[in-house]
Design an enzyme around this catalytic site. Structure first.
Site, mmCIF file in Angstrom:
data_model
loop_
_atom_site.group_PDB
_atom_site.id
_atom_site.type_symbol
_atom_site.label_atom_id
_atom_site.label_comp_id
_atom_site.label_asym_id
_atom_site.label_seq_id
_atom_site.Cartn_x
_atom_site.Cartn_y
_atom_site.Cartn_z
ATOM 1 N N SER A 1 0.836 -1.198 0.000
ATOM 2 C CA SER A 1 0.000 0.000 0.000
ATOM 3 C C SER A 1 0.871 1.249 0.000
ATOM 4 O O SER A 1 1.869 1.329 0.719
ATOM 5 C CB SER A 1 -0.927 0.004 1.210
ATOM 6 O OG SER A 1 -1.838 -1.067 1.104
ATOM 7 N N ASP B 1 -8.116 0.493 9.617
ATOM 8 C CA ASP B 1 -7.664 0.173 8.264
ATOM 9 C C ASP B 1 -8.838 0.316 7.303
ATOM 10 O O ASP B 1 -9.800 -0.441 7.376
ATOM 11 C CB ASP B 1 -7.098 -1.249 8.217
ATOM 12 C CG ASP B 1 -6.282 -1.533 6.978
ATOM 13 O OD1 ASP B 1 -6.524 -0.894 5.937
ATOM 14 O OD2 ASP B 1 -5.400 -2.408 7.046
ATOM 15 N N ARG C 1 -8.543 0.198 3.927
ATOM 16 C CA ARG C 1 -8.183 -0.274 2.588
ATOM 17 C C ARG C 1 -9.198 -1.264 2.015
ATOM 18 O O ARG C 1 -9.832 -2.013 2.743
ATOM 19 C CB ARG C 1 -6.798 -0.922 2.604
ATOM 20 C CG ARG C 1 -5.692 0.088 2.807
ATOM 21 C CD ARG C 1 -4.357 -0.563 2.933
ATOM 22 N NE ARG C 1 -4.262 -1.303 4.191
ATOM 23 C CZ ARG C 1 -3.165 -1.906 4.616
ATOM 24 N NH1 ARG C 1 -2.068 -1.881 3.888
ATOM 25 N NH2 ARG C 1 -3.156 -2.541 5.766
ATOM 26 N N LYS D 1 -4.881 -8.566 5.638
ATOM 27 C CA LYS D 1 -4.629 -8.504 4.199
ATOM 28 C C LYS D 1 -4.818 -9.881 3.566
ATOM 29 O O LYS D 1 -5.419 -10.004 2.500
ATOM 30 C CB LYS D 1 -3.215 -7.991 3.930
ATOM 31 C CG LYS D 1 -2.908 -7.743 2.466
ATOM 32 C CD LYS D 1 -1.470 -7.300 2.243
ATOM 33 C CE LYS D 1 -1.212 -5.921 2.757
ATOM 34 N NZ LYS D 1 0.157 -5.435 2.456
#
EC number: 3.5.4.25
Length: 194
Positions: free
Chosen positions: A50, A124, A126, A152
Site C-alpha cells: 500500500s 484500516d 483499505r 490482508k
C-alpha cells in the site's frame, strides 16, 4: 480495472516490467511490477504494497513501509520471478493529508489506530478487492504473499485470490517505529516475530 500500458523499469534489483492500471469507476491509478516469467500454475511470490509516500519516497523511520518495499523487490528478484502490486491507498486509505493529521496526533501521544479513529476512520480503510482484478489481468492464479498482516490475507482471499502461503516480511525496527510496530502487532494482529 483496465490495463493502460507496460514498460521496462530498471531497478537496483534487476529489470522489472511496470504495468499501469486505471480504475474504471474513478480513474485512480495503480501499478504492478513484474519480475521474470510468471508461470500460471506455480504460486507466484507476491507483495501487495500500500502506498506510503512518507516511507517509500521520503525514507520515514516512523513506519516500516519503505523497508518492506525494498525487501519485497529484493526478494522477488532473488526468487527469479514475482509481482509487486503498488496499491494506491495512502495511509491505509485515509489519504495523504489525513495521514499527516494522524502523524500530528501520534506526535501528541496517540498510537496509529487511535489517531485514525480520532479522525473518524477505522484502523484500516483499505479495499483489497481491486488487487484481485490486477492479479487476474496478469493471469496470476496462485500466490505466496509477502506480508505480516492477517487482515490482508483474509481480504485478498475473500476477493478470490488463492493464497497458498503467507511469507513473513520482517524488517528491523528502530527507535522511531518501535511503538508503531508494537501497535500493529497488538491492535491489528500483525505477525512481527517470525
Amino acid at each position: 480495472m483496465q490495463l493502460i500500458e507496460k514498460a521496462m523499469l530498471p531497478t537496483p534489483w534487476g529489470n522489472f516490467l511496470i504495468f499501469g492500471f486505471e480504475e474504471k469507476k474513478n480513474g485512480k491509478n495503480h501499478v504492478a511490477l513484474v519480475y521474470g516469467d510468471i508461470k500460471t500454475n506455480t504460486p507466484t511470490l507476491s507483495r501487495v504494497h500500500s502506498e506510503c509516500l512518507t516511507g517509500d519516497a521520503f525514507f520515514s523511520l516512523r513506519c516500516d513501509c519503505g523497508s518492506q518495499l525494498e525487501m519485497s523487490m529484493k526478494r522477488i528478484s532473488q526468487e527469479g520471478s514475482g509481482v509487486l502490486i503498488y496499491h494506491r491507498q495512502e495511509g491505509r486509505n485515509i489519504g495523504l493529508l489525513n495521514k499527516i493529521k494522524a502523524y500530528a496526533l501520534q506526535d501528541r501521544g496517540l498510537d496509529t489506530v487511535q489517531a485514525n479513529q480520532k479522525l473518524g476512520f477505522s484502523a484500516d480503510e483499505r479495499d483489497f478487492s481491486l488487487c484481485a482484478d490486477i492479479f487476474n489481468i496478469l493471469n496470476i492464479k496462485k500466490i505466496r504473499l509477502l506480508t505480516n498482516n492477517p487482515f490482508k490475507v483474509q481480504m485478498l482471499s475473500d476477493a478470490g485470490i488463492n493464497i497458498v502461503e503467507r511469507v513473513p516480511l520482517i524488517v528491523k525496527k528502530n527507535p522511531k517505529n518501535a511503538y508503531y510496530l508494537k501497535t500493529k502487532a497488538e491492535k491489528m494482529g500483525h505477525l512481527l516475530s517470525e
